[in-house]
Design an enzyme around this catalytic site. Structure first.
Site, PDB file in Angstrom:
ATOM      1  N   CYS A   1       0.887  -1.423   0.035  1.00 52.81           N
ATOM      2  CA  CYS A   1       0.273  -0.316  -0.227  1.00 52.81           C
ATOM      3  C   CYS A   1       0.828   1.021   0.421  1.00 52.81           C
ATOM      4  O   CYS A   1       0.118   2.633  -0.024  1.00 52.81           O
ATOM      5  CB  CYS A   1      -0.383  -0.133   1.259  1.00 52.81           C
ATOM      6  SG  CYS A   1      -2.332  -1.354   1.093  1.00 52.81           S
TER       7      CYS A   1
HETATM    8  N1  COA Z   1     -20.103  -9.164   8.108  1.00 53.17           N
HETATM    9  C1  COA Z   1     -20.952  -9.482   9.093  1.00 53.17           C
HETATM   10  N2  COA Z   1     -20.223  -9.270  10.336  1.00 53.17           N
HETATM   11  C2  COA Z   1     -18.879  -9.594   9.981  1.00 53.17           C
HETATM   12  C3  COA Z   1     -17.968  -9.383   8.871  1.00 53.17           C
HETATM   13  C4  COA Z   1     -19.211  -9.390   7.937  1.00 53.17           C
HETATM   14  N3  COA Z   1     -18.085  -9.583   6.685  1.00 53.17           N
HETATM   15  N4  COA Z   1     -16.875  -9.377   9.025  1.00 53.17           N
HETATM   16  C5  COA Z   1     -16.370 -10.189  10.255  1.00 53.17           C
HETATM   17  N5  COA Z   1     -17.497  -9.501  10.641  1.00 53.17           N
HETATM   18  C6  COA Z   1     -17.748 -10.179  12.344  1.00 53.17           C
HETATM   19  C7  COA Z   1     -16.760 -10.586  13.228  1.00 53.17           C
HETATM   20  O1  COA Z   1     -16.986 -12.092  12.679  1.00 53.17           O
HETATM   21  C8  COA Z   1     -17.256 -10.119  14.282  1.00 53.17           C
HETATM   22  O2  COA Z   1     -18.038 -10.778  14.807  1.00 53.17           O
HETATM   23  P1  COA Z   1     -17.731 -11.126  16.651  1.00 53.17           P
HETATM   24  O3  COA Z   1     -17.536  -9.638  17.012  1.00 53.17           O
HETATM   25  O4  COA Z   1     -18.789 -11.902  16.969  1.00 53.17           O
HETATM   26  O5  COA Z   1     -16.621 -12.269  17.003  1.00 53.17           O
HETATM   27  C9  COA Z   1     -17.304  -8.894  14.284  1.00 53.17           C
HETATM   28  O6  COA Z   1     -17.607  -8.543  13.167  1.00 53.17           O
HETATM   29  C10 COA Z   1     -16.341  -8.174  14.508  1.00 53.17           C
HETATM   30  O7  COA Z   1     -15.181  -8.615  13.356  1.00 53.17           O
HETATM   31  P2  COA Z   1     -13.539  -7.332  13.550  1.00 53.17           P
HETATM   32  O8  COA Z   1     -12.895  -8.519  12.594  1.00 53.17           O
HETATM   33  O9  COA Z   1     -13.439  -7.668  14.579  1.00 53.17           O
HETATM   34  O10 COA Z   1     -13.901  -6.328  12.655  1.00 53.17           O
HETATM   35  P3  COA Z   1     -13.802  -4.869  12.133  1.00 53.17           P
HETATM   36  O11 COA Z   1     -14.265  -4.197  13.772  1.00 53.17           O
HETATM   37  O12 COA Z   1     -11.900  -5.142  13.149  1.00 53.17           O
HETATM   38  O13 COA Z   1     -13.397  -4.158  11.396  1.00 53.17           O
HETATM   39  C11 COA Z   1     -11.514  -4.029   8.921  1.00 53.17           C
HETATM   40  C12 COA Z   1     -12.801  -5.243  10.084  1.00 53.17           C
HETATM   41  C13 COA Z   1     -10.947  -5.603   8.289  1.00 53.17           C
HETATM   42  C14 COA Z   1     -12.781  -3.887   8.778  1.00 53.17           C
HETATM   43  C15 COA Z   1     -10.843  -3.682  10.288  1.00 53.17           C
HETATM   44  O14 COA Z   1     -10.230  -4.155  10.985  1.00 53.17           O
HETATM   45  C16 COA Z   1      -9.286  -2.436   9.724  1.00 53.17           C
HETATM   46  O15 COA Z   1      -9.791  -1.492   8.520  1.00 53.17           O
HETATM   47  N6  COA Z   1      -8.228  -2.636   9.752  1.00 53.17           N
HETATM   48  C17 COA Z   1      -7.686  -2.163   9.194  1.00 53.17           C
HETATM   49  C18 COA Z   1      -6.987  -2.328   8.233  1.00 53.17           C
HETATM   50  C19 COA Z   1      -6.295  -2.670   7.344  1.00 53.17           C
HETATM   51  O16 COA Z   1      -6.054  -0.879   6.803  1.00 53.17           O
HETATM   52  N7  COA Z   1      -5.311  -3.398   5.909  1.00 53.17           N
HETATM   53  C20 COA Z   1      -4.288  -2.582   5.070  1.00 53.17           C
HETATM   54  C21 COA Z   1      -5.166  -3.159   4.254  1.00 53.17           C
HETATM   55  S1  COA Z   1      -3.994  -3.229   3.238  1.00 53.17           S
END
Ligand code: COA
Length: 375
Positions: free
Chosen positions: A156
């Site tokens: 990225c």
């Molecule tokens: N639909 C519904 N629920 C979902 C889901 C989906 N597509 N994906 C995950 N969930 C659920 C999970 O199972 C979890 O449930 P639980 O609390 O019962 O275990 C809950 O939602 C929270 O999941 P989590 O993965 O902790 O979500 P989050 O709030 O951390 O968001 C991201 C996920 C990936 C959007 C976020 O962590 C993020 O953007 N992080 C930075 C990533 C980044 O910048 N990466 C660089 C890439 S180059």
């Protein structure tokens, strides 16, 4: 001492729009099919039943509402779930080169530079279509540019690392100008079967012309690069193990680790403070106060992440004018994200206004560029 400027940017946006609702509907159909096909194993507790995705979660967790993709039908086909791109012959432009050329032509036009004045081409992006010949050399050839070209990949952060590379080459006198291109078909490395991340990425290409500062030939939208700062630190939290040695370990071929995978929560927690402190340190070493910055064009991975970074830097949440968001429309486009934000929103800056372009991602890698609007 030689000064360096950004004289023009370009953006290629794919024609096909893929909304969260469309993506979730297809993902949920895949879940139904998978759970039905694997009912026995699920009942015996051998594998877990897949859970459905939903649009509300995606928008709340990431800020993404839609994305542009090179091919939508292949992604939405529950038996395929990846972009379907026709095989190209060696006499045709590759996928990345084609979209890169489109963005580059716009940047060249906006910079008002003729291609014979460009000394180098760098393709800086997350996923290269092939090992060699370089996509950058293909683009150099397609645009009749002299000099040299090469590809580089810092995930990225590729674009900001590309800008520093060119900035340093111009400062050293080895070139006078360069074209940087960031073609990203992120849908090709995205695991559309993974509920945690199937919504994250989109496709796009951006391009930037960087050249020796020249007061006389400045176009209407040029920016002096005041300084750049790069940082890397190894982390397994964002990873993709696809590579040329995969077929030497056949047991791993087509396994999910050969696509993008991440520990998103951990990334969020670890990267936000690192980015904020790098930006603050960089401004400080350039004797620039945070209050003197008029805009922050941040990497576009997650809206909540950008909000928190702005808060750490400013002490309060930034407005969308100050830290523009494009990921709602484009999703995460890897290296191109902060360049899209800069390209689409820099018109609000006035002469002498200061701004930053900042990227962060896998590696971990962070890159920051401080610019001053010249005209
Ligand atoms: N639909 C519904 N629920 C979902 C889901 C989906 N597509 N994906 C995950 N969930 C659920 C999970 O199972 C979890 O449930 P639980 O609390 O019962 O275990 C809950 O939602 C929270 O999941 P989590 O993965 O902790 O979500 P989050 O709030 O951390 O968001 C991201 C996920 C990936 C959007 C976020 O962590 C993020 O953007 N992080 C930075 C990533 C980044 O910048 N990466 C660089 C890439 S180059």
């Amino acid at each position: 001492m030689t000064k360096v400027q950004i004289s023009g940017t370009g953006l290629y946006t794919p024609k096909e729009i893929l909304t969260n609702d469309e993506l979730v509907e297809s993902y949920n159909n895949f879940v139904d099919e998978f759970n039905l096909e694997n009912k026995d194993k699920i009942d015996k507790g051998e594998i877990d039943e897949l859970q459905k995705s939903n649009t509300e979660f995606i928008e709340k967790a990431s800020g993404v509402k839609s994305r542009y993709v090179q091919n939508k039908s292949g992604i939405l086909d529950t038996k395929f779930m990846r972009p379907r791109l026709r095989e190209r012959s060696e006499s045709e432009l590759s996928n990345l080169a084609e979209m890169g050329v489109a963005a580059a032509k716009q940047a060249i036009k906006n910079a008002n530079i003729s291609t014979d004045k460009i000394d180098a081409v760098i393709v800086a992006c997350s996923n290269l279509e092939r090992p060699y010949p370089a996509i950058a050399i293909e683009i150099q050839n397609a645009l009749n540019i002299n000099g040299f070209a090469f590809d580089m990949n810092v995930a990225c952060s590729s674009a900001t690392f590309g800008i520093q590379t060119i900035f340093d080459m111009i400062k050293s006198g080895s070139i006078r100008s360069a074209l940087m291109v960031n073609p990203e078909i992120c849908s090709g490395h995205l695991n559309f079967k993974d509920r945690d991340c199937h919504f994250i990425f989109g496709d796009v290409a951006t391009a930037v012309i960087i050249e020796e500062f020249d007061e006389k030939s400045n176009g209407p939208n040029t920016y002096e690069i005041l300084g750049t700062k790069l940082y890397t630190e190894f982390s397994n939290n964002i990873r993709n193990n696809y590579g040329f040695l995969n077929s030497s370990s056949p047991e791993g071929v087509d396994q999910p680790d050969k696509l993008f995978h991440q520990n998103g929560r951990q990334v969020f927690k670890e990267v936000v403070p690192k980015v904020a402190s790098l930006i603050k340190d960089h401004l400080e070493t350039n004797n620039i106060k945070v209050i003197d910055i008029k805009a922050m064009y941040l990497h576009q991975a997650n809206e909540n992440m950008n909000r928190l970074i702005s808060k750490y830097i400013l002490g309060e949440e930034a407005t969308r004018d100050f830290a523009p968001i494009v990921l709602d429309e484009y999703a995460n486009t890897s290296s191109a994200g902060s360049i899209i934000a800069f390209h689409k929103h820099n018109q609000s800056l006035k002469e002498n206004d200061l701004a930053i372009i900042c990227s962060f991602g896998a590696g971990y890698s962070i890159g920051n560029v401080i610019v001053r609007k010249i005209s």
